[in-house]
Design an enzyme around this catalytic site. Structure first.
Site, PDB file in Angstrom:
ATOM      1  N   HIS A 108       0.839  -1.194   0.000  1.00  5.15           N
ATOM      2  CA  HIS A 108       0.000   0.000   0.000  1.00  5.15           C
ATOM      3  C   HIS A 108       0.877   1.248   0.000  1.00  5.15           C
ATOM      4  O   HIS A 108       0.668   2.168  -0.799  1.00  5.15           O
ATOM      5  CB  HIS A 108      -0.936  -0.036   1.211  1.00  5.15           C
ATOM      6  CG  HIS A 108      -1.941   1.054   1.223  1.00  5.15           C
ATOM      7  ND1 HIS A 108      -1.799   2.182   2.007  1.00  5.15           N
ATOM      8  CD2 HIS A 108      -3.105   1.205   0.556  1.00  5.15           C
ATOM      9  CE1 HIS A 108      -2.838   2.974   1.821  1.00  5.15           C
ATOM     10  NE2 HIS A 108      -3.651   2.412   0.943  1.00  5.15           N
ATOM     11  N   ASP A 109       1.881   1.283   0.890  1.00  8.16           N
ATOM     12  CA  ASP A 109       2.815   2.414   0.920  1.00  8.16           C
ATOM     13  C   ASP A 109       3.525   2.559  -0.422  1.00  8.16           C
ATOM     14  O   ASP A 109       3.703   3.677  -0.920  1.00  8.16           O
ATOM     15  CB  ASP A 109       3.870   2.218   2.024  1.00  8.16           C
ATOM     16  CG  ASP A 109       3.334   2.457   3.419  1.00  8.16           C
ATOM     17  OD1 ASP A 109       2.225   3.019   3.558  1.00  8.16           O
ATOM     18  OD2 ASP A 109       4.023   2.074   4.385  1.00  8.16           O
TER      19      ASP A 109
END
Length: 172
Positions: A108-109
């Protein structure tokens, strides 16, 4: 190797070609992941954008490809120049209820940081990519819930509920 022009064009449009030796190369002529890259032979912005899209989809193939590309980058083979840093889900516990979502947070990051770098923060916030990266986050966490070792059905349901709560926190 003899290739019909129409076949070559359609394969090139797909983004990957095979050389006579069987080595994969990107349509922009750069070698595929894992191959040596010479100075100034980095991928085009369009190729990098397409690769980022491939690595942030809600599919098991995308997850496996992201993990392989991440491992290569961590070992020093980084053809793409992506940002791989992570803070493991800012301000959220990494293992809520004992469920390990760290790799889901890292992917996600990865999506957020790289899209923001390529598009700009505001453009990313108003794009379809933010929502798609968030949905991939939920996909990853739900897959993690499905493979948790020695978990009962009730624990798997709780894991999915926790995953949904995480998704709700990041997608608001």
């Amino acid at each position: 190797m003899l290739i019909k022009r129409s076949t070559f064009a359609s394969v090139a449009a797909a983004g990957v070609l095979l050389t006579g030796s069987g080595a994969a190369v990107a349509a922009d002529g750069a070698p595929a992941d894992g191959a040596a890259v010479t100075a100034n032979a980095g991928p085009s912005k369009q190729a990098k954008y397409q690769r980022l899209h491939q690595l942030t989809r809600s599919t098991t193939t995308s997850v496996k490809d992201w993990r392989r590309t991440r491992e290569l980058a961590q070992s020093g083979v980084d053809r793409w120049g992506f940002i791989w840093s992570t803070d493991w889900c800012t301000k959220l516990a990494d293992k809520p209820g004992g469920f390990n979502f760290k790799l889901s947070c890292a992917r996600h990051d990865f999506g957020y940081r790289n899209y923001k770098k390529m598009m700009g923060k505001e453009a990313f916030r108003h794009s379809k990519h933010e929502r798609r990266v968030d949905k991939a986050f939920l996909f990853d966490m739900n897959n993690q819930c499905a493979v948790q070792p020695h978990k009962t059905d009730a624990e798997r349901r709780q894991c999915r509920k926790t995953a949904k709560a995480y998704y709700d926190r990041v997608s608001n």
